[in-house]
Enzyme design. Structure first.
Site, PDB file in Angstrom:
ATOM      1  N   ASP A 104       0.805  -1.221   0.000  1.00 43.54           N
ATOM      2  CA  ASP A 104       0.000   0.000   0.000  1.00 43.54           C
ATOM      3  C   ASP A 104       0.838   1.272   0.000  1.00 43.54           C
ATOM      4  OD1 ASP A 104      -2.587  -1.055  -0.209  1.00 43.54           O
ATOM      5  OD2 ASP A 104      -2.499  -1.706   1.876  1.00 43.54           O
ATOM      6  N   ASP A 168      -5.861  -4.945  -5.307  1.00 40.77           N
ATOM      7  CA  ASP A 168      -5.733  -3.534  -4.929  1.00 40.77           C
ATOM      8  C   ASP A 168      -4.406  -2.944  -5.418  1.00 40.77           C
ATOM      9  OD1 ASP A 168      -7.003  -5.370  -3.241  1.00 40.77           O
ATOM     10  OD2 ASP A 168      -7.036  -4.032  -1.543  1.00 40.77           O
TER      11      ASP A 168
HETATM   12  N1  GLY Z   1      -7.163  -2.150   0.057  1.00 41.43           N
HETATM   13  C1  GLY Z   1      -8.162  -2.760   0.810  1.00 41.43           C
HETATM   14  C2  GLY Z   1      -9.552  -2.421   0.426  1.00 41.43           C
HETATM   15  O1  GLY Z   1      -9.875  -2.041  -0.688  1.00 41.43           O
HETATM   16  O2  GLY Z   1     -10.363  -2.568   1.316  1.00 41.43           O
END
Ligand code: GLY
Length: 389
Positions: A104, A168
């Site tokens: 992330d 993601d």
């Molecule tokens: N990156 C985690 C979500 O979209 O909840």
């Protein structure tokens, strides 16, 4: 020319002008909330539309900062810039303990330090973002061709997480593409492109729905199987995951100009628009059985809207582009009618009815990423093309 992919007709009338005209109201709402939010970073909404806030290392920590930087880019008002800059120490501190960093980094540093560098030429922020990109590229597995999403401390355990890619991260690769542009070194962009190719092969199913994640053997790097973490089931289609893929593959196209990614983004968008309920706000999983509570996920709606409008901006054929633009606006219209909180002066966020993680009970909240992509989508609806991805 990419392959044309047609979307179904809009389920009901679209009032394009009201959607386009909503942008200043949203920016005003962001401005109004600056003092209430202060130096904190919103994490998830409460029942009274206030925020709970992030501790260090939270993947959502940059979305409010991204809203501030986008508002500054549009208005030039110092109040947005000053509040965004207040967060610099949070992102500097995070880099001091790499053990907790994960894929992330792309969300976290694109919307904070890359944005700061792009808008104010802050050299310190540039170096922080490059450092984040270096951490991110170390998660790339050369044999498997993917970025490892999570750490061995994740509740799923190291035997799974050390070989796990998740959908993601198609958004997180923007930091790597940017790092190649800044340094002149192709290694970051090559890893980002290869990761996108691997996910296109394994995480996308034949009908253009998606798995949330795909596991590789952590030692041999052989592909194993798709599964879910936040979706309803391994073989269902988590709506926010699909939205990450739509926006993410379109973004990969922007950086690589490789048409396979734009075609894929369109086919994923077709799956989403074929399955979105006619009110224009997705249920949290496109394959949710009808006897389950049909929670909506406004964040999936906002990310999908931004993705559709991004695709429209990439398509040359006017008629085809119009179809994607109108669907993007239609989703925004759905959000405006059913989830928008800008009329409520007490609400510190923009959108209600986000589903963060239904299985653990987080099923109907404001979400900072829903808010960020709502703003991005409204900006794209107004023709803006410069973002921090
Ligand atoms: N990156 C985690 C979500 O979209 O909840």
């Amino acid at each position: 020319m990419t392959e044309k992919v047609f979307l179904r007709p809009l389920p009901s009338a679209l009032d394009e002008q009201s959607v386009v005209n909503h942008l200043p109201t949203v920016v005003e709402s962001i401005r109004r909330n600056i003092a209430k939010i202060g130096e904190r970073n919103p994490k998830i909404g409460t029942a009274t539309h206030q925020w709970d806030y992030c501790d260090q290392f939270d993947w959502v920590s940059s979305f409010w900062t991204g809203e501030l930087w986008l508002s500054y880019q549009m208005t030039g008002q110092e109040v947005f810039k000053n509040s965004a800059k207040l967060r610099k120490s949070y992102f500097a501190n995070m880099l001091l303990d790499p053990f907790w960093l994960d894929h992330d980094l792309g969300f976290q540093y694109s919307l904070s330090c890359v944005a700061d560098y792009k808008l104010t030429e802050d050299e310190e922020s540039k170096m922080m973002a490059l450092r984040a990109a270096d951490h991110l590229i170390h998660r790339f597995r050369k044999i498997g061709g993917y970025i490892v999403a999570w750490n061995d401390t994740h509740p799923l355990g190291p035997e799974v997480t050390l070989g796990k890619s998740i959908i993601d991260s198609l958004q997180n690769t923007a930091l790597l593409f940017w790092a190649s542009e800044i340094t002149g070194s192709p290694v970051y962009a090559n890893a980002a492109k290869r990761h996108s190719e691997t996910l296109a092969k394994h995480i996308v199913r034949d009908d253009f729905s998606t798995y949330h994640s795909f596991n590789f053997d952590p030692i041999t790097q052989q592909p194993l199987k798709g599964e879910t973490f936040q979706g309803y089931a391994d073989d269902s289609c988590w709506a926010r995951g699909q939205s990450w893929a739509i926006h993410g593959f379109a973004q990969t196209y922007l950086y690589t100009k490789d048409e396979q990614f734009l075609t894929l983004a369109k086919k994923l968008a077709k799956y989403a628009t074929d399955h979105i309920t006619d009110d224009g706000v997705p249920v949290w999983d496109y394959q949710l059985p009808s006897d389950e509570i049909q929670y909506k996920d406004s964040s999936a709606g906002a990310i999908t809207a931004a993705g559709l409008l991004l695709i429209a901006q990439c398509i040359e054929d006017e008629q085809e582009a119009k179809m994607y633009r109108e669907w993007g606006l239609y989703l925004l219209q759905g959000l405006m009618k059913q989830c928008d909180l800008t009329h409520d002066e007490r609400a510190v966020g923009l959108l209600a009815h986000g589903a963060s993680f239904v299985k653990v009970g987080l099923c109907d909240n404001m979400l900072p990423y829903g808010d960020y992509y709502y703003l991005e989508a409204l900006m794209r609806a107004n023709g803006y093309q410069n973002f921090f991805w």
